[in-house]
Design a protein around this motif. Structure first.
Motif, mmCIF file in Angstrom:
data_model
loop_
_atom_site.group_PDB
_atom_site.id
_atom_site.type_symbol
_atom_site.label_atom_id
_atom_site.label_comp_id
_atom_site.label_asym_id
_atom_site.label_seq_id
_atom_site.Cartn_x
_atom_site.Cartn_y
_atom_site.Cartn_z
ATOM 1 N N THR A 303 0.605 -1.303 -0.137
ATOM 2 C CA THR A 303 0.087 -0.277 0.233
ATOM 3 C C THR A 303 0.836 1.423 -0.165
ATOM 4 O O THR A 303 0.301 2.263 -0.104
ATOM 5 N N ARG A 304 2.153 1.181 0.291
ATOM 6 C CA ARG A 304 2.972 2.161 0.029
ATOM 7 C C ARG A 304 3.260 2.880 -1.599
ATOM 8 O O ARG A 304 3.771 3.855 -1.375
ATOM 9 N N TYR A 305 2.968 1.916 -2.484
ATOM 10 C CA TYR A 305 2.884 1.774 -3.789
ATOM 11 C C TYR A 305 1.596 2.465 -3.981
ATOM 12 O O TYR A 305 2.289 3.369 -4.631
ATOM 13 N N ASN A 306 0.448 2.508 -3.989
ATOM 14 C CA ASN A 306 -0.368 3.255 -3.656
ATOM 15 C C ASN A 306 -1.814 2.506 -3.049
ATOM 16 O O ASN A 306 -1.757 1.819 -2.059
ATOM 17 N N HIS A 307 -1.865 3.908 -2.109
ATOM 18 C CA HIS A 307 -2.339 3.859 -0.789
ATOM 19 C C HIS A 307 -3.907 3.623 -0.738
ATOM 20 O O HIS A 307 -5.123 3.920 -0.084
ATOM 21 N N SER A 308 -4.294 2.499 -1.218
ATOM 22 C CA SER A 308 -5.514 1.356 -1.177
ATOM 23 C C SER A 308 -5.813 0.411 -1.215
ATOM 24 O O SER A 308 -4.250 -1.278 -1.800
ATOM 25 N N PRO A 309 -6.371 -0.118 -0.065
ATOM 26 C CA PRO A 309 -6.596 -1.950 -0.140
ATOM 27 C C PRO A 309 -6.655 -2.374 -0.793
ATOM 28 O O PRO A 309 -6.415 -3.676 -0.874
ATOM 29 N N LEU A 310 -7.715 -1.691 -1.934
ATOM 30 C CA LEU A 310 -8.536 -3.046 -2.939
ATOM 31 C C LEU A 310 -6.162 -2.626 -4.349
ATOM 32 O O LEU A 310 -6.666 -4.028 -4.313
ATOM 33 N N TYR A 311 -6.122 -2.292 -3.896
ATOM 34 C CA TYR A 311 -5.084 -2.195 -4.783
ATOM 35 C C TYR A 311 -3.600 -2.727 -5.011
ATOM 36 O O TYR A 311 -3.530 -3.890 -5.669
ATOM 37 N N ALA A 312 -3.606 -3.351 -2.807
ATOM 38 C CA ALA A 312 -2.915 -3.720 -2.612
ATOM 39 C C ALA A 312 -3.073 -5.563 -2.868
ATOM 40 O O ALA A 312 -2.445 -6.618 -2.718
ATOM 41 N N MET A 313 -4.613 -5.355 -2.211
ATOM 42 C CA MET A 313 -5.303 -7.106 -3.170
ATOM 43 C C MET A 313 -5.543 -7.270 -4.089
ATOM 44 O O MET A 313 -4.569 -8.744 -4.179
ATOM 45 N N ALA A 314 -5.415 -6.452 -4.846
ATOM 46 C CA ALA A 314 -5.163 -7.229 -6.461
ATOM 47 C C ALA A 314 -3.571 -7.339 -6.963
ATOM 48 O O ALA A 314 -3.743 -8.309 -7.353
ATOM 49 N N VAL A 315 -2.565 -6.448 -6.633
ATOM 50 C CA VAL A 315 -1.787 -7.059 -6.200
ATOM 51 C C VAL A 315 -1.264 -8.704 -5.831
ATOM 52 O O VAL A 315 -0.872 -9.500 -6.364
ATOM 53 N N TYR A 316 -1.808 -7.975 -4.366
ATOM 54 C CA TYR A 316 -1.385 -9.609 -3.959
ATOM 55 C C TYR A 316 -2.216 -10.489 -5.198
ATOM 56 O O TYR A 316 -1.749 -11.441 -5.282
ATOM 57 N N GLN A 317 -3.733 -11.207 -5.217
ATOM 58 C CA GLN A 317 -4.161 -11.986 -5.346
ATOM 59 C C GLN A 317 -3.577 -12.348 -6.999
ATOM 60 O O GLN A 317 -3.167 -13.866 -7.372
ATOM 61 N N LEU A 318 -3.346 -11.266 -8.451
ATOM 62 C CA LEU A 318 -2.368 -11.734 -9.245
ATOM 63 C C LEU A 318 -0.845 -12.278 -9.202
ATOM 64 O O LEU A 318 -0.970 -13.153 -10.330
ATOM 65 N N SER A 319 -0.307 -12.112 -7.876
ATOM 66 C CA SER A 319 0.859 -12.335 -7.379
ATOM 67 C C SER A 319 0.351 -13.557 -7.494
ATOM 68 O O SER A 319 1.559 -14.395 -8.693
ATOM 69 N N GLN A 320 -0.686 -14.469 -7.394
ATOM 70 C CA GLN A 320 -0.332 -15.983 -6.365
ATOM 71 C C GLN A 320 -0.686 -16.482 -8.396
ATOM 72 O O GLN A 320 -0.126 -17.587 -8.608
ATOM 73 N N ALA A 321 -2.168 -15.771 -9.041
ATOM 74 C CA ALA A 321 -2.059 -15.977 -10.231
ATOM 75 C C ALA A 321 -1.259 -16.509 -10.839
ATOM 76 O O ALA A 321 -1.467 -17.246 -11.769
ATOM 77 N N ILE A 322 -0.260 -15.340 -11.314
ATOM 78 C CA ILE A 322 0.386 -16.038 -11.731
ATOM 79 C C ILE A 322 1.724 -16.753 -11.281
ATOM 80 O O ILE A 322 2.425 -18.203 -12.046
#
Length: 356
Positions: A303-322
């Motif tokens: 969230t320091r990259y983008n101060h949004s929990p939605l953003y951080a969760m999207a990054v995390y779940q996309l990383s898992q899917a990849i």
């Protein structure tokens, strides 16, 4: 700048369509003039050169409209669908394969998983395909001079942009980026570029527009400098009984609760964590209910990259899917049972068609 020249510039730009817009544009120009004087006094820029530069700058109405409707205003189930797509997952696997050496080297040096770096690039710019078509100086000037709610922030970014252009020998009118002035493949703001961008291949340029090596290392450096904890968990789903948990749902994102405190609010922690872990309870809106997640320090770093929990969760779940897709492709290509099955299929086809 003389008043005559100032009014002439406004009229030539075609912005003075009404008395109200003229008043607004005069205020914007006053702010621009003050900024130019500050840059000359503080950083020894040539005032006449900056005046000439800003005569080419445009205040963009479409940027002002776009910034008032960010994607982070969507509910989670709609926001997630923007980023958790097959094309973005497959694109992540491809980017990882094509940049495996740089990703491995960055992970080794900075401790940030390759999957997280790839997912950031996927969410930000679809692996460099959508880096933005606004001139950075137009975007930053629009928001610095014509968007009062965040003018101070964007004045600072405009200042950093001119400094980085001077340091990196870049024409300020050339770089393009997002409507908010975020630049290149990783969408760094100018202040982030100056602080975290890395020349990973030592060619004396920090090129986040075209050089994937620099892009990968710059993101890894950003996360490392924000205290990424190598090998530690990011987030995991949790369940809660009743509604006591709602009392600990707060807008700030820094983990602040212990495992015992969460359990005292009837939140079930099934994951195995160090006893001194700090956790933030977050709720993500689905179509029919809310999904609860326990977010740890590494989630906060995202969230320091983008101060949004939605953003951080999207990054995390996309990383898992990849990661999962990449692993399944590897398994298919290296599993002898899979190869045997493929040979059987080919053999059956051969028997039906001797010419194959």
């Amino acid at each position: 700048m003389k008043l005559k020249n100032m009014l002439g510039r406004l009229l030539l730009s075609g912005l003075c369509l009404t008395a109200a817009s003229c008043t607004s544009n005069i205020k914007e120009t006053d702010r621009m003039d003050a900024f130019i004087q500050q840059m000359a006094a503080t950083h020894q820029f040539d005032e006449s050169e900056l005046n000439e530069l800003f005569q080419s700058v445009q205040i963009k109405e479409n940027i002002l409209k776009t910034i008032s409707k960010p994607a982070e205003g969507l509910p989670w189930h709609k926001y997630r669908n923007i980023f958790l797509t097959e094309s973005r997952i497959n694109g992540g696997v491809k980017f990882w394969q094509e940049n495996a050496q740089a990703l491995a080297a960055a992970e080794q040096q900075y401790g940030v998983p390759a999957a997280i770096i790839v997912a950031i690039i996927g969410v930000e710019t679809l692996y460099g395909q959508n880096t933005g078509n606004h001139r950075v100086i137009d975007a930053l000037s629009t928001l610095a001079f014509a968007y009062p709610p965040r003018s101070q922030f964007f004045l600072g970014e405009l200042e950093n942009f001119l400094l980085l252009c001077r340091d990196e020998h870049i024409n300020p009118l050339e770089p393009t980026g997002s409507y908010a002035g975020a630049m290149g493949i990783p969408q760094f703001m100018p202040s982030s570029f100056r602080t975290y961008a890395v020349d990973f291949d030592h060619d004396n340029r920090r090129d986040i527009w075209h050089n994937n090596n620099d892009v990968i290392a710059s993101i890894a450096n950003y996360f490392s400098r924000h205290q990424w904890q190598p090998g530690q968990a990011i987030a995991f789903p949790v369940k809660a009984k009743g509604e006591k948990y709602k009392a600990i749902l707060k807008p700030d994102l820094k983990p602040d609760l212990t495992i015992a405190e969460l359990q005292s609010f009837d939140v079930d922690i099934s994951a195995s964590l160090p006893i001194n872990s700090k956790i933030k309870l977050l709720a993500f809106e689905q179509e029919q209910n809310k999904e609860l997640w326990a977010a740890l320090d590494n989630f906060y770093v995202i969230t320091r990259y983008n101060h949004s929990p939605l953003y951080a969760m999207a990054v995390y779940q996309l990383s898992q899917a990849i990661s999962n897709k990449k692993a399944s492709i590897y398994e298919e290509n290296h599993n002898p049972h899979f190869l045997f099955h493929s040979d059987q299929l080919r053999y059956g086809a051969d028997r039906k068609n001797p010419d194959l």
